[in-house]
Design a protein around this motif. Structure first.
Motif, mmCIF file in Angstrom:
data_model
loop_
_atom_site.group_PDB
_atom_site.id
_atom_site.type_symbol
_atom_site.label_atom_id
_atom_site.label_comp_id
_atom_site.label_asym_id
_atom_site.label_seq_id
_atom_site.Cartn_x
_atom_site.Cartn_y
_atom_site.Cartn_z
ATOM 1 N N THR A 76 -23.489 6.630 63.360
ATOM 2 C CA THR A 76 -23.320 7.523 64.496
ATOM 3 C C THR A 76 -24.635 7.646 65.259
ATOM 4 O OG1 THR A 76 -23.842 9.472 63.156
ATOM 5 C CG2 THR A 76 -21.518 8.882 63.378
ATOM 6 N N VAL A 77 -24.510 7.936 66.526
ATOM 7 C CA VAL A 77 -25.682 8.205 67.355
ATOM 8 C C VAL A 77 -25.362 9.409 68.223
ATOM 9 C CG1 VAL A 77 -24.965 6.566 69.156
ATOM 10 C CG2 VAL A 77 -27.368 7.235 68.957
ATOM 11 N N ASP A 78 -26.289 10.338 68.275
ATOM 12 C CA ASP A 78 -26.118 11.553 69.050
ATOM 13 C C ASP A 78 -27.166 11.635 70.149
ATOM 14 O OD1 ASP A 78 -25.213 13.768 66.263
ATOM 15 O OD2 ASP A 78 -24.101 12.206 67.323
ATOM 16 N N LEU A 79 -26.812 12.354 71.198
ATOM 17 C CA LEU A 79 -27.750 12.611 72.280
ATOM 18 C C LEU A 79 -27.750 14.106 72.560
ATOM 19 C CD1 LEU A 79 -29.652 11.220 74.363
ATOM 20 C CD2 LEU A 79 -27.745 11.369 75.980
ATOM 21 N N GLN A 80 -28.841 14.768 72.213
ATOM 22 C CA GLN A 80 -29.000 16.175 72.512
ATOM 23 C C GLN A 80 -29.624 16.308 73.884
ATOM 24 O OE1 GLN A 80 -28.043 18.982 70.772
ATOM 25 N NE2 GLN A 80 -28.724 20.103 72.591
ATOM 26 N N MET A 81 -28.931 16.963 74.783
ATOM 27 C CA MET A 81 -29.392 17.082 76.160
ATOM 28 C C MET A 81 -29.682 18.551 76.462
ATOM 29 S SD MET A 81 -26.767 14.424 78.040
ATOM 30 C CE MET A 81 -25.335 15.453 77.742
#
Length: 113
Positions: A76-81
């Motif tokens: 999985t890959v997440d992007l916290q914006m």
């Protein structure tokens, strides 16, 4: 390789969103995973990318506001914006590189002013 992204939505300027992407299928030898975005009338651009070693690269426009993270065990890959701006409004695409680049279906992020 199949990529399933989630987490887009509508948020006010200054707010935060977290995008998530899960890879499935023939995930052996996936090297880099990342996020791109495409705003209306513009070309798709790199937002952030992370490789197997944890090396990251960010677009200048998101440095200090966005953080990419990856769980190699879960693929999985997440992007916290954080501190989102109206100019961050775009369709965000998850990507994975394994001999070629694979793309997810895109998730819409809308930042209102």
């Amino acid at each position: 390789v199949q990529l399933q992204a989630s987490g887009g939505g509508l948020v006010q300027a200054g707010g935060s969103l977290r995008l998530s992407c899960a890879a499935s299928g023939n995930i052996f030898s996936i090297n880099a995973m990342g996020w791109y975005r495409q705003a209306p009338g513009k070309q798709r651009e790199l937002v952030a990318i992370i490789n197997n070693s944890g090396y990251t690269n960010y677009a200048d426009s998101v440095k200090g506001r966005f953080t990419i993270s990856r769980d190699n065990a879960k693929n999985t890959v997440d992007l916290q914006m954080n501190s989102l701006k109206p100019e961050d409004t775009a369709v965000y695409y998850c990507s994975a590189v394994q001999f070629r680049t694979y793309w997810g279906q895109g998730t819409l992020v809308t930042v209102s002013s």
